[in-house]
Design a protein around this motif. Structure first.
Motif, short mmCIF file in Angstrom:
data_model
loop_
_atom_site.label_atom_id
_atom_site.label_comp_id
_atom_site.label_asym_id
_atom_site.label_seq_id
_atom_site.Cartn_x
_atom_site.Cartn_y
_atom_site.Cartn_z
N LYS A 19 54.23 37.13 26.77
CA LYS A 19 54.11 38.33 25.93
C LYS A 19 53.89 37.95 24.47
N LYS A 20 54.62 36.95 23.99
CA LYS A 20 54.46 36.50 22.61
C LYS A 20 53.02 36.03 22.36
N ILE A 21 52.49 35.23 23.27
CA ILE A 21 51.12 34.74 23.13
C ILE A 21 50.13 35.88 23.22
N ARG A 22 50.33 36.78 24.18
CA ARG A 22 49.41 37.91 24.32
C ARG A 22 49.41 38.79 23.09
N GLU A 23 50.58 39.02 22.50
CA GLU A 23 50.65 39.86 21.29
C GLU A 23 49.97 39.20 20.10
N GLU A 24 49.93 37.87 20.08
CA GLU A 24 49.21 37.16 19.02
C GLU A 24 47.70 37.30 19.20
N LYS A 25 47.26 37.36 20.46
CA LYS A 25 45.83 37.39 20.77
C LYS A 25 45.30 38.82 20.96
N ILE A 26 46.08 39.63 21.66
CA ILE A 26 45.68 40.99 22.01
C ILE A 26 46.86 41.89 21.66
N LYS A 27 46.62 42.90 20.90
CA LYS A 27 47.73 43.74 20.45
C LYS A 27 48.25 44.70 21.51
N THR A 28 47.43 45.14 22.43
CA THR A 28 47.87 46.13 23.41
C THR A 28 47.64 45.64 24.83
N LEU A 29 48.46 46.12 25.73
CA LEU A 29 48.28 45.79 27.15
C LEU A 29 46.99 46.36 27.71
N SER A 30 46.53 47.45 27.13
CA SER A 30 45.31 48.08 27.66
C SER A 30 44.08 47.17 27.52
N ALA A 31 44.10 46.23 26.57
CA ALA A 31 42.99 45.31 26.39
C ALA A 31 43.04 44.13 27.35
N LEU A 35 39.86 41.12 29.29
CA LEU A 35 39.92 39.70 28.97
C LEU A 35 40.47 38.84 30.10
N THR A 36 41.42 39.34 30.85
CA THR A 36 42.04 38.52 31.89
C THR A 36 41.63 38.94 33.30
N ARG A 37 40.99 40.09 33.42
CA ARG A 37 40.59 40.66 34.71
C ARG A 37 41.77 40.99 35.61
N PHE A 38 42.90 41.28 34.97
CA PHE A 38 44.07 41.81 35.66
C PHE A 38 44.28 43.21 35.13
N ASP A 39 44.62 44.15 36.00
CA ASP A 39 44.94 45.46 35.47
C ASP A 39 46.30 45.35 34.77
N ALA A 40 46.51 46.18 33.80
CA ALA A 40 47.68 46.09 32.93
C ALA A 40 49.00 46.15 33.71
N SER A 41 49.06 46.95 34.77
CA SER A 41 50.32 47.06 35.52
C SER A 41 50.66 45.75 36.25
N ASN A 42 49.67 45.10 36.83
CA ASN A 42 49.93 43.81 37.47
C ASN A 42 50.27 42.75 36.44
N TYR A 43 49.54 42.73 35.35
CA TYR A 43 49.80 41.76 34.28
C TYR A 43 51.20 41.96 33.71
N ASN A 44 51.61 43.20 33.57
CA ASN A 44 52.93 43.51 33.01
C ASN A 44 54.05 42.90 33.84
N LYS A 45 53.85 42.76 35.14
CA LYS A 45 54.87 42.14 36.00
C LYS A 45 55.16 40.71 35.56
N THR A 63 42.83 31.46 30.33
CA THR A 63 41.41 31.54 29.97
C THR A 63 41.11 32.86 29.28
N GLY A 64 41.64 33.95 29.81
CA GLY A 64 41.43 35.26 29.20
C GLY A 64 42.03 35.38 27.82
N LEU A 65 43.16 34.71 27.60
CA LEU A 65 43.81 34.77 26.28
C LEU A 65 43.26 33.71 25.32
N GLY A 66 42.43 32.81 25.84
CA GLY A 66 41.85 31.78 24.99
C GLY A 66 42.82 30.68 24.62
N VAL A 67 43.73 30.36 25.55
CA VAL A 67 44.69 29.29 25.32
C VAL A 67 44.66 28.33 26.51
N HIS A 68 45.26 27.18 26.34
CA HIS A 68 45.38 26.21 27.43
C HIS A 68 46.53 26.66 28.34
#
Length: 86
Positions: A19-31, A35-45, A63-68
């Motif tokens: 979550k910390k990394i995602r918030e640095e890269k993408i501000k909202t779960l809807s995005a 980028l990751t090709r996961f729907d937000a509800s699955n990703y949220n798990k 890969t979707g978040l642009g990190v290793h």
């Protein structure tokens, strides 16, 4: 600590780091979808520690978040061999 509790705690810490990394890269779960090709509800798990991602999933998210992928696993957690083999 029992094996199940230990793994639950590990998933929770993974999720907090994710979550910390995602918030640095993408501000909202809807995005996350685009980028990751996961729907937000699955990703949220994964962010809440309820999901148990495979290595393939970790690689796809990274890969979707642009990190290793190792960045997603870079969090403090003390784990001893015996803890998982009791």
């Amino acid at each position: 600590m029992a094996k199940e509790e230990l793994l639950k705690d590990y998933r929770k810490r993974f999720g907090e780091n994710l979550k910390k990394i995602r918030e640095e890269k993408i501000k909202t779960l809807s995005a996350v979808d685009s980028l990751t090709r996961f729907d937000a509800s699955n990703y949220n798990k994964y962010e809440t520690g309820e999901g148990n991602p495979t290595l393939e999933t970790i690689a796809r998210i990274a890969t979707g978040l642009g990190v290793h992928p190792k960045d997603l696993l870079n969090f403090d957690f003390e784990l001893k061999f015996d803890d998982l083999h009791k």
